[in-house]
Design a protein around this motif. Structure first.
Motif, short mmCIF file in Angstrom:
data_model
loop_
_atom_site.label_atom_id
_atom_site.label_comp_id
_atom_site.label_asym_id
_atom_site.label_seq_id
_atom_site.Cartn_x
_atom_site.Cartn_y
_atom_site.Cartn_z
N GLY A 19 13.75 1.94 -3.56
CA GLY A 19 12.86 0.79 -3.56
C GLY A 19 11.98 0.75 -2.33
N PHE A 20 12.58 1.03 -1.17
CA PHE A 20 11.80 1.03 0.06
C PHE A 20 10.72 2.11 0.03
CE2 PHE A 20 11.10 2.24 4.47
CZ PHE A 20 10.82 1.00 5.04
N GLY A 26 3.37 2.25 -2.29
CA GLY A 26 2.39 1.30 -2.83
C GLY A 26 1.51 0.71 -1.75
N ILE A 27 2.17 0.34 -0.62
CA ILE A 27 1.39 -0.22 0.48
C ILE A 27 0.42 0.82 1.03
CG2 ILE A 27 1.56 -1.10 2.84
CD1 ILE A 27 4.24 -2.37 2.03
N SER A 31 -3.61 0.48 0.99
CA SER A 31 -4.36 0.57 2.25
C SER A 31 -5.46 1.62 2.15
CB SER A 31 -3.41 0.89 3.40
OG SER A 31 -2.43 -0.12 3.54
N LEU A 32 -5.13 2.78 1.53
CA LEU A 32 -6.14 3.83 1.36
C LEU A 32 -7.28 3.36 0.46
CD1 LEU A 32 -3.88 7.01 0.97
CD2 LEU A 32 -5.36 6.43 2.91
N ARG A 33 -6.91 2.64 -0.64
CA ARG A 33 -7.93 2.15 -1.56
C ARG A 33 -8.85 1.15 -0.85
NH1 ARG A 33 -4.79 0.01 -4.90
NH2 ARG A 33 -4.34 1.90 -6.11
N ARG A 34 -8.27 0.28 -0.05
CA ARG A 34 -9.07 -0.71 0.67
C ARG A 34 -9.97 -0.03 1.70
NH1 ARG A 34 -9.15 -6.06 1.70
NH2 ARG A 34 -9.74 -6.76 3.78
N ALA A 35 -9.38 0.98 2.40
CA ALA A 35 -10.16 1.70 3.39
C ALA A 35 -11.32 2.45 2.73
CB ALA A 35 -9.26 2.68 4.15
N TYR A 36 -11.05 3.02 1.54
CA TYR A 36 -12.11 3.73 0.81
C TYR A 36 -13.22 2.77 0.39
CZ TYR A 36 -14.52 6.14 -2.98
OH TYR A 36 -15.48 6.68 -3.80
N GLY A 37 -12.82 1.60 -0.08
CA GLY A 37 -13.82 0.61 -0.47
C GLY A 37 -14.68 0.18 0.70
#
Length: 419
Positions: A19-20, A26-27, A31-37
């Motif tokens: 789970g961890f 996922g985090i 974070s990568l998706r947000r940074a890419y955006g």
């Protein structure tokens, strides 16, 4: 000691470890998706320039035509069909290809440009009656000059197509739209008016165009109004069309009988008229009658249009009237016009275009039958034998009936008055 044992046991627990790991993954992806955006937004703002052109803009169709010509690899195109009715009554059909809705690419000055043509299915342009559209151009770089050069080149290519032609505009909604195809310039000499009239009007317009500073320095509104009146078929509209061609002007036809035309829209149209254009208001007597007429006569005209007399006069010389414009009005019945409409300041020159004079008859004959110009005086004499008024349209109709037979035409002058 107990805490160390708890942490150790949790680390050894496979469910907790899994789970961890998933949560961390996922985090990390979020974070990568947000940074890419964020990076994409920064890149578009700093390294790309975008131009949006709506279908309401005058350069919209110029741009579509230019893209179609230069985007050679574009296979996804749409067709626009246009009909043009000639003076003879024949209808010609022409087809134009433009980029279809979607994405296209083309190269301009070694810059690749992405073109996105979008259509809003749920939004309708109320003035044009078609879905609202936009064309968005995107390219690498930060300079807007590339798009300015592109628009200028697209405009020039369209103007070259119309070189030597007169463009006619008509009011559609709150803007001017080209009506039909551009027409070849009609030589001013082909419109035979009575001696001196054509030259007076032409010289007055040339003087007006050269005195913008003179008007400004003296606080005089820089605008000019003309009224041509007289019987139908005597050459009023023909002269205005030929004059526009001679001056390299376009013609904006304003129909005061349009039920959708209001005072506000009238003023807006005047302010948005194309530069170097003549505003033409034909048969203005059909819009307004003199106030002294009987109530019964006035009732016949009530409700014909939504433009008020006050709105028209404000457009001509009110506080909201535009500067630098030339307006021509025509009428077959000048006596029906309200005197306040044609006072100085609203109408600066009034010319009577009447039935054919001897000068006109002779000049028209020589122009149509140059090889037999010696018969011109005889033609004038034959016409005057009937002691009836004759318009230049009637004369032209007779000439066209006997194109290559001037002698036969002279023997059939009475056909001028036969319907």
């Amino acid at each position: 000691m107990a805490i160390d044992q708890l942490v150790s046991s949790l680390g050894e627990n496979p469910y907790f470890g899994a789970g961890f790991g998933l949560a961390g993954l996922g985090i990390g992806l979020a974070s990568l998706r947000r940074a890419y955006g964020i990076a994409a937004i920064v890149f578009r703002r700093q390294c790309m320039v975008t131009l949006e052109v709506t279908c309401r803009d005058k350069s919209y169709f110029w741009l579509l035509q230019y893209i179609t010509k230069n985007a050679r690899n574009t296979q996804h195109i749409a067709v626009e069909t246009q009909f043009n009715e000639l003076e003879t009554g024949k209808v010609e059909t022409s087809f134009k290809f433009v980029p279809a809705v979607g994405t296209h690419f083309f190269n301009y000055k070694r810059h690749w440009i992405r073109v996105d043509r979008n259509r809003e299915q749920q939004t309708i342009d109320l003035h044009l009656g078609i879905p609202y559209e936009t064309v968005t151009l995107t390219t690498l770089g930060r300079s807007k000059q590339l798009f300015l050069d592109l628009l200028e080149e697209a405009r020039n290519e369209e103007l070259i197509k119309h070189e030597g032609k007169v463009i006619t505009y008509t009011a559609v909604g709150s803007e001017w739209r080209q009506f039909g195809h551009p027409k070849k310039i009609r030589p001013l000499s082909s419109v035979v008016l009575d001696e001196g009239i054509a030259d007076r009007i032409m010289n007055d317009i040339k003087e007006f165009n050269s005195l913008s500073n003179w008007y400004s320095q003296r606080g005089v509104p820089y605008r000019r109004g003309y009224l041509l009146h007289g019987p139908p078929g005597c050459g009023k509209t023909s002269y205005i069309t030929a004059l526009a061609g001679e001056m390299h002007y376009s013609i904006c036809v304003l129909n005061l009988g349009d039920r959708s035309l209001t005072d506000d829209r009238l003023i807006h149209l005047m302010s948005e008229a194309p530069t170097d254009s003549i505003i033409l208001v034909e048969d203005i007597d059909q819009a307004f009658t003199v106030r002294e007429e009987s109530p019964k006569t006035q009732a016949m005209y009530e409700g014909l249009n939504r433009v008020t007399f006050s709105g028209l006069t404000n457009m001509l010389d009110g506080a909201v009237s535009t500067e630098g414009r030339i307006i021509f009005m025509t009428t077959n019945h000048i006596d029906r016009l309200e005197p306040a409409l044609i006072r100085p300041g609203r109408v600066d020159m009034i010319e009577y275009i009447g039935y054919a004079t001897d000068h006109q008859l002779k000049k028209a004959f020589i122009k149509f039958y140059p090889q037999t110009s010696n018969l011109a005086d005889r033609f004038v004499e034959n016409v005057r034998l009937f002691n009836k008024p004759v318009s230049m349209a009637m004369v032209q109709g007779l000439f066209l009936r006997f194109k290559n037979e001037p002698e036969v035409m002279l023997k059939n002058v009475e056909l001028l008055w036969r319907k």
